[in-house]
Design a protein around this motif. Structure first.
Motif, PDB file in Angstrom:
ATOM      1  N   ASN A  17       0.834  -1.213   0.000  1.00  0.00           N
ATOM      2  CA  ASN A  17       0.000   0.000   0.000  1.00  0.00           C
ATOM      3  C   ASN A  17       0.863   1.256   0.000  1.00  0.00           C
ATOM      4  OD1 ASN A  17      -2.332  -1.526   0.013  1.00  0.00           O
ATOM      5  ND2 ASN A  17      -2.600  -1.393   2.220  1.00  0.00           N
ATOM      6  N   PHE A  18       1.943   1.222   0.782  1.00  0.00           N
ATOM      7  CA  PHE A  18       2.875   2.343   0.862  1.00  0.00           C
ATOM      8  C   PHE A  18       3.531   2.581  -0.497  1.00  0.00           C
ATOM      9  CE2 PHE A  18       7.212   3.822   2.417  1.00  0.00           C
ATOM     10  CZ  PHE A  18       6.811   5.129   2.607  1.00  0.00           C
ATOM     11  N   LYS A  19       3.922   1.502  -1.170  1.00  0.00           N
ATOM     12  CA  LYS A  19       4.547   1.601  -2.492  1.00  0.00           C
ATOM     13  C   LYS A  19       3.571   2.189  -3.511  1.00  0.00           C
ATOM     14  CE  LYS A  19       5.374  -2.280  -4.526  1.00  0.00           C
ATOM     15  NZ  LYS A  19       5.940  -3.547  -4.978  1.00  0.00           N
ATOM     16  N   ALA A  22       3.191   5.924  -2.862  1.00  0.00           N
ATOM     17  CA  ALA A  22       4.369   6.667  -3.312  1.00  0.00           C
ATOM     18  C   ALA A  22       4.378   6.769  -4.833  1.00  0.00           C
ATOM     19  CB  ALA A  22       5.643   5.984  -2.811  1.00  0.00           C
ATOM     20  N   ALA A  23       4.000   5.700  -5.520  1.00  0.00           N
ATOM     21  CA  ALA A  23       3.964   5.707  -6.984  1.00  0.00           C
ATOM     22  C   ALA A  23       2.946   6.717  -7.494  1.00  0.00           C
ATOM     23  CB  ALA A  23       3.635   4.311  -7.511  1.00  0.00           C
ATOM     24  N   LYS A  24       1.801   6.768  -6.848  1.00  0.00           N
ATOM     25  CA  LYS A  24       0.759   7.719  -7.259  1.00  0.00           C
ATOM     26  C   LYS A  24       1.251   9.148  -7.083  1.00  0.00           C
ATOM     27  CE  LYS A  24      -3.853   7.258  -6.431  1.00  0.00           C
ATOM     28  NZ  LYS A  24      -5.076   7.197  -5.599  1.00  0.00           N
ATOM     29  N   GLU A  25       1.984   9.422  -5.993  1.00  0.00           N
ATOM     30  CA  GLU A  25       2.480  10.769  -5.716  1.00  0.00           C
ATOM     31  C   GLU A  25       3.477  11.250  -6.766  1.00  0.00           C
ATOM     32  OE1 GLU A  25       3.991  10.752  -1.725  1.00  0.00           O
ATOM     33  OE2 GLU A  25       1.996  10.492  -0.868  1.00  0.00           O
ATOM     34  N   LYS A  31       1.001  -1.493 -11.252  1.00  0.00           N
ATOM     35  CA  LYS A  31      -0.056  -2.502 -11.244  1.00  0.00           C
ATOM     36  C   LYS A  31       0.209  -3.451 -10.087  1.00  0.00           C
ATOM     37  CE  LYS A  31       1.480  -4.084 -15.324  1.00  0.00           C
ATOM     38  NZ  LYS A  31       2.571  -3.274 -15.732  1.00  0.00           N
ATOM     39  N   ASN A  32      -0.809  -4.125  -9.635  1.00  0.00           N
ATOM     40  CA  ASN A  32      -0.599  -5.191  -8.658  1.00  0.00           C
ATOM     41  C   ASN A  32       0.124  -6.319  -9.370  1.00  0.00           C
ATOM     42  OD1 ASN A  32      -1.818  -4.045  -6.383  1.00  0.00           O
ATOM     43  ND2 ASN A  32      -3.842  -4.606  -7.133  1.00  0.00           N
ATOM     44  N   GLY A  33       1.132  -6.858  -8.729  1.00  0.00           N
ATOM     45  CA  GLY A  33       1.901  -7.930  -9.350  1.00  0.00           C
ATOM     46  C   GLY A  33       3.144  -7.420 -10.035  1.00  0.00           C
ATOM     47  N   TYR A  34       3.456  -8.007 -11.171  1.00  0.00           N
ATOM     48  CA  TYR A  34       4.703  -7.736 -11.894  1.00  0.00           C
ATOM     49  C   TYR A  34       4.689  -6.357 -12.551  1.00  0.00           C
ATOM     50  CZ  TYR A  34       8.545  -8.409 -15.187  1.00  0.00           C
ATOM     51  OH  TYR A  34       9.710  -8.285 -15.891  1.00  0.00           O
ATOM     52  N   ASN A  35       5.765  -5.610 -12.356  1.00  0.00           N
ATOM     53  CA  ASN A  35       5.903  -4.275 -12.943  1.00  0.00           C
ATOM     54  C   ASN A  35       7.229  -4.148 -13.678  1.00  0.00           C
ATOM     55  OD1 ASN A  35       3.588  -2.409 -12.139  1.00  0.00           O
ATOM     56  ND2 ASN A  35       4.068  -3.443 -10.229  1.00  0.00           N
ATOM     57  N   GLY A  36       7.632  -5.211 -14.353  1.00  0.00           N
ATOM     58  CA  GLY A  36       8.906  -5.236 -15.049  1.00  0.00           C
ATOM     59  C   GLY A  36       8.983  -4.316 -16.243  1.00  0.00           C
ATOM     60  N   ASP A  37       7.870  -3.726 -16.633  1.00  0.00           N
ATOM     61  CA  ASP A  37       7.881  -2.817 -17.772  1.00  0.00           C
ATOM     62  C   ASP A  37       8.226  -1.383 -17.378  1.00  0.00           C
ATOM     63  OD1 ASP A  37       5.483  -2.688 -16.350  1.00  0.00           O
ATOM     64  OD2 ASP A  37       4.319  -2.064 -18.087  1.00  0.00           O
ATOM     65  N   LEU A  38       8.480  -1.126 -16.100  1.00  0.00           N
ATOM     66  CA  LEU A  38       8.856   0.206 -15.660  1.00  0.00           C
ATOM     67  C   LEU A  38      10.283   0.517 -16.087  1.00  0.00           C
ATOM     68  CD1 LEU A  38       7.620   0.355 -11.958  1.00  0.00           C
ATOM     69  CD2 LEU A  38       6.522   1.323 -13.965  1.00  0.00           C
ATOM     70  N   THR A  39      10.529   1.772 -16.368  1.00  0.00           N
ATOM     71  CA  THR A  39      11.903   2.179 -16.641  1.00  0.00           C
ATOM     72  C   THR A  39      12.654   2.294 -15.311  1.00  0.00           C
ATOM     73  OG1 THR A  39      11.424   4.545 -16.449  1.00  0.00           O
ATOM     74  CG2 THR A  39      11.148   3.540 -18.641  1.00  0.00           C
ATOM     75  N   LYS A  41      14.207   4.840 -14.310  1.00  0.00           N
ATOM     76  CA  LYS A  41      13.872   6.155 -13.765  1.00  0.00           C
ATOM     77  C   LYS A  41      12.567   6.095 -12.972  1.00  0.00           C
ATOM     78  CE  LYS A  41      13.164  10.967 -15.073  1.00  0.00           C
ATOM     79  NZ  LYS A  41      13.135  11.933 -16.166  1.00  0.00           N
ATOM     80  N   GLU A  42      11.555   5.424 -13.528  1.00  0.00           N
ATOM     81  CA  GLU A  42      10.261   5.322 -12.838  1.00  0.00           C
ATOM     82  C   GLU A  42      10.398   4.527 -11.540  1.00  0.00           C
ATOM     83  OE1 GLU A  42       7.057   5.364 -16.489  1.00  0.00           O
ATOM     84  OE2 GLU A  42       8.178   3.521 -16.114  1.00  0.00           O
ATOM     85  N   ALA A  43      11.075   3.388 -11.609  1.00  0.00           N
ATOM     86  CA  ALA A  43      11.248   2.560 -10.421  1.00  0.00           C
ATOM     87  C   ALA A  43      12.039   3.307  -9.354  1.00  0.00           C
ATOM     88  CB  ALA A  43      11.945   1.251 -10.784  1.00  0.00           C
ATOM     89  N   GLY A  44      13.079   4.020  -9.782  1.00  0.00           N
ATOM     90  CA  GLY A  44      13.884   4.791  -8.842  1.00  0.00           C
ATOM     91  C   GLY A  44      13.112   5.917  -8.190  1.00  0.00           C
ATOM     92  N   SER A  45      12.223   6.535  -8.958  1.00  0.00           N
ATOM     93  CA  SER A  45      11.437   7.630  -8.379  1.00  0.00           C
ATOM     94  C   SER A  45      10.465   7.114  -7.323  1.00  0.00           C
ATOM     95  CB  SER A  45      10.703   8.418  -9.457  1.00  0.00           C
ATOM     96  OG  SER A  45       9.721   7.639 -10.090  1.00  0.00           O
ATOM     97  N   VAL A  46       9.937   5.912  -7.525  1.00  0.00           N
ATOM     98  CA  VAL A  46       9.043   5.322  -6.516  1.00  0.00           C
ATOM     99  C   VAL A  46       9.839   5.010  -5.253  1.00  0.00           C
ATOM    100  CG1 VAL A  46       7.566   3.360  -5.942  1.00  0.00           C
ATOM    101  CG2 VAL A  46       7.417   4.400  -8.205  1.00  0.00           C
TER     102      VAL A  46
END
Length: 62
Positions: A17-19, A22-25, A31-39, A41-46
């Motif tokens: 829920n915290f993750k 933070a992602a929404k902010e 998505k719930n589950g696998y998020n391997g399509d994130l860059t 930069k996106e993963a680092g920002s979360v």
């Protein structure tokens, strides 16, 4: 050897829920589950937003 294991299983839902919060902010669509399509930069920002919020919480409680 798995390094991404939750040491306290009861905390897993709260961490997810915290993750998501933070992602929404930072405007990252997780998505719930696998998020391997994130860059990277996106993963680092979360992750960075999560750390920022944890530090703010710690400093507030000093």
């Amino acid at each position: 050897m798995g390094y991404n294991r939750v040491l306290v299983p009861e905390a897993k839902e709260g961490l997810n829920n915290f993750k998501m919060e933070a992602a929404k902010e930072v405007g990252v669509n997780l998505k719930n589950g696998y998020n391997g399509d994130l860059t990277s930069k996106e993963a680092g920002s979360v992750g960075g937003q999560m750390v920022k919020k944890m530090v703010e919480s710690y400093e507030k409680n000093l």
